[in-house]
Design an enzyme around this catalytic site. Structure first.
Site, PDB file in Angstrom:
ATOM      1  N   ASP B  80      73.494  -0.740 -66.584  1.00  0.00           N
ATOM      2  CA  ASP B  80      74.808  -0.889 -67.199  1.00  0.00           C
ATOM      3  C   ASP B  80      75.758  -1.411 -66.121  1.00  0.00           C
ATOM      4  OD1 ASP B  80      75.326   1.229 -65.530  1.00  0.00           O
ATOM      5  OD2 ASP B  80      75.576   2.694 -67.136  1.00  0.00           O
ATOM      6  N   ASP B 259      69.038   3.193 -75.482  1.00  0.00           N
ATOM      7  CA  ASP B 259      68.891   4.066 -74.324  1.00  0.00           C
ATOM      8  C   ASP B 259      69.686   5.326 -74.618  1.00  0.00           C
ATOM      9  OD1 ASP B 259      71.425   4.556 -72.328  1.00  0.00           O
ATOM     10  OD2 ASP B 259      71.699   2.793 -73.599  1.00  0.00           O
TER      11      ASP B 259
END
Lengths: 364, 364
Positions: B80, B259
């Protein structure tokens, strides 16, 4: 030079000696899976009667048909009698000839361990090798106190032996009972202890009451003294020992079996055993050291991860750090024992010991 | 019914979709070894840029030649941008068009994340799939605030895209950049976001800003809305989701990638995912329940250990409890995704979903 290679056969496994038994206090060798113990050909581990008795407790262990099934461990189990933990962990203990009453270190509840009771508990646990109740004195203790304690310990061991002979395995396989020689650092008392105990037919003989604070050289000397008297036909087990150096010194003096929390406990404190000595992985110098922690002792850890990575895991308090360090330390110990056995068989024990120690102590 | 099976190829692995990516925040999926992730055919995991930037830090990651080498992970990594953690974990953050300044949650030190900086960091990490910096608003937020934030996010994503195009991988393999669509629960803003972002050639498209407190049905509805607009040719990634039910609902609505910390975090709290729903292993009723936690989802844990044993490990705070629970939950999620992919390929997705949920929700 009394080093010797041998075999111990139990219902669950054939154990090559000299052997190191990882400590699985409460039904798990901390932070390592059974299948990982198998990677190092671990044929026997130790369980602690005191801990297992308190948690999960007898009802659960009986319901599971013993500790092997409960923890799904298919090799051998040795259990201590709980005496050592009663004397070291619990508060408000009271010793009499009957046994020892103590308060649980978990919830303060009161319990009584008698010689008969600890055999009964180990019947429920179903360990392959059981230990009798003994009194564990602090170090140092006066000759007179040790002598007095010894009579009680011998009496307890005899009662254990009788109870063992007159009781049966709960799960249909043979269990074995060892003796424990006490006597602190007094050779005359050690000798007396061994003589008394040799009158009963224990399956193996342990040396207790060492590695409790005395100097290493004193321990080695007492071990050396004891192994001259203990039966050559039976396994000799030095309880609670030790460092890699201790193992080498005591194998040389005729010991066949060892157990110690050191590889597992040190691992959880970030201390790794390596071919070139013990290291503290948290040391800042490993910050960006991308080398293996041990090029010469190959484990999943040392083959796949760097000093810097394992240090990062410890600094970040990641569980994987405990896992990888434990795995490596158990691997290191089991690899050492394997090399010891091979060296003995090839009649090269002293050469092996020398070359191991040259590296192991080189950075001290 | 928009469920679809596909493939994502990166330098490090071929990833079958729909895929669930276990979260490896700081260079380890907590309490599980890489080789155990391999047991479940895990081809991609997620790392958190914010955490990795603070610890071990850029110097160490660069020294290791990237996160793959540092943690010895040979499959794909997605990272991320750090934005989400900056907004949720750090204190004293200050957002401007330039970027976001924040104080480390570890030591309070001050840092600035700009769009360019987070790409630079992800170049050092070497992730196969990188995410652009976006502003993460709390839920609920007013339409007007979301609309204003969206302009900033789009501007940041464009800058990320430009910087990405004009910079190079440090380790000689291709990295990819995805977009993140924001817009909270407002469909007009979601649409605007997707239109703006579609003007740039991102390799895949993520939906951010969901699973932050809105009702499940609202989330499913927004997902359904978005997947009608997002490119059919590119992977669609729903960030931070979710429960097994969420995965099934969102796969049906056309999501390819997920996720979530749920399987690993819940495991460490003793919550196990099973075929018949989530269970709390600490529940007293498992005290002497010697059944497998899940007869139908076979993992090392469920094949070898009982509810009573795993409960004992948790009650005793044994690290092995975290290990076995984590392993099982990851296994459960990966097994679910495998079954989802197979069902899609066999054109039986809705039947599969129905039969899975019948069991999974049966004890509610």
């Amino acid at each position: 030079m009394k080093a010797r290679a041998g075999l111990i056969n139990t219902f669950h496994s054939e154990i090559e000696t000299p052997v190191f038994m990882p400590v699985g206090t409460m039904g798990t060798v901390k932070a390592i899976e059974n299948r990982e113990l198998d990677e190092f050909n671990t044929k026997i581990i130790l369980g602690n009667t005191y801990h297992l008795y308190l948690r999960p407790g007898m009802e659960v262990l009986k319901g599971a048909n013993g500790l092997h099934k409960f923890m799904n461990w298919n090799n051998s189990l040795l259990t201590d009698s709980g005496g050592f933990q009663v004397f070291s962990l619990s508060s408000l203990k009271k010793v009499s000839d009957i046994g020892v009453t103590f308060s649980s270190h978990i919830d303060g509840s009161k319990h009584l361990f008698t010689p008969e009771k600890v055999i009964e508990i180990q019947r429920v646990i179903g360990s392959d090798i059981m230990m009798p109740l003994d009194e564990c004195l602090p170090y140092p203790s006066e000759w007179k106190a040790v002598s007095k304690s010894l009579s009680r310990t011998h009496n307890w061991e005899k009662r254990c032996y009788e109870y063992f002979k007159n009781s049966e395995s709960l799960y249909g396989y043979e269990q074995n009972l060892f003796s424990i020689c006490q006597g602190s650092i007094y050779k005359d008392l050690r000798r007396q202890s061994m003589e008394v105990l040799s009158e009963l037919d224990f399956k193996g003989n342990a040396i207790g009451g060492l590695a409790v604070g005395e100097k290493n050289e004193v321990m080695y000397d007492i071990v050396d003294y004891c192994t001259d008297f203990l039966s050559k036909e039976k396994p000799r087990y030095l309880m609670g020992v030790g460092t890699p150096v201790d193992l080498l010194e005591c194998v040389e003096r005729g010991i066949d079996m060892f157990d110690c929390v050191m590889p597992t406990r040190n691992a959880r404190h970030g201390r790794l055993f390596t071919t070139y000595g013990e290291i503290n992985i948290k040391n800042a110098k490993y910050h960006n050291d991308f080398n293996s922690p041990d090029e010469e002792c190959r484990t999943y850890t040392s083959e796949n991860f760097s000093l810097a990575y394992i240090r990062h895991l410890f600094m970040s308090k990641e569980i994987l750090g405990f896992q990888l360090a434990t795995l490596h330390n158990i691997g290191f110990y089991q690899n050492l024992m394997k090399n010891i056995r091979e060296a003995i068989k090839q009649d090269k024990y002293l050469e092996f010991k020398k070359s191991f120690l040259e590296k192991y102590l080189s950075k001290n």
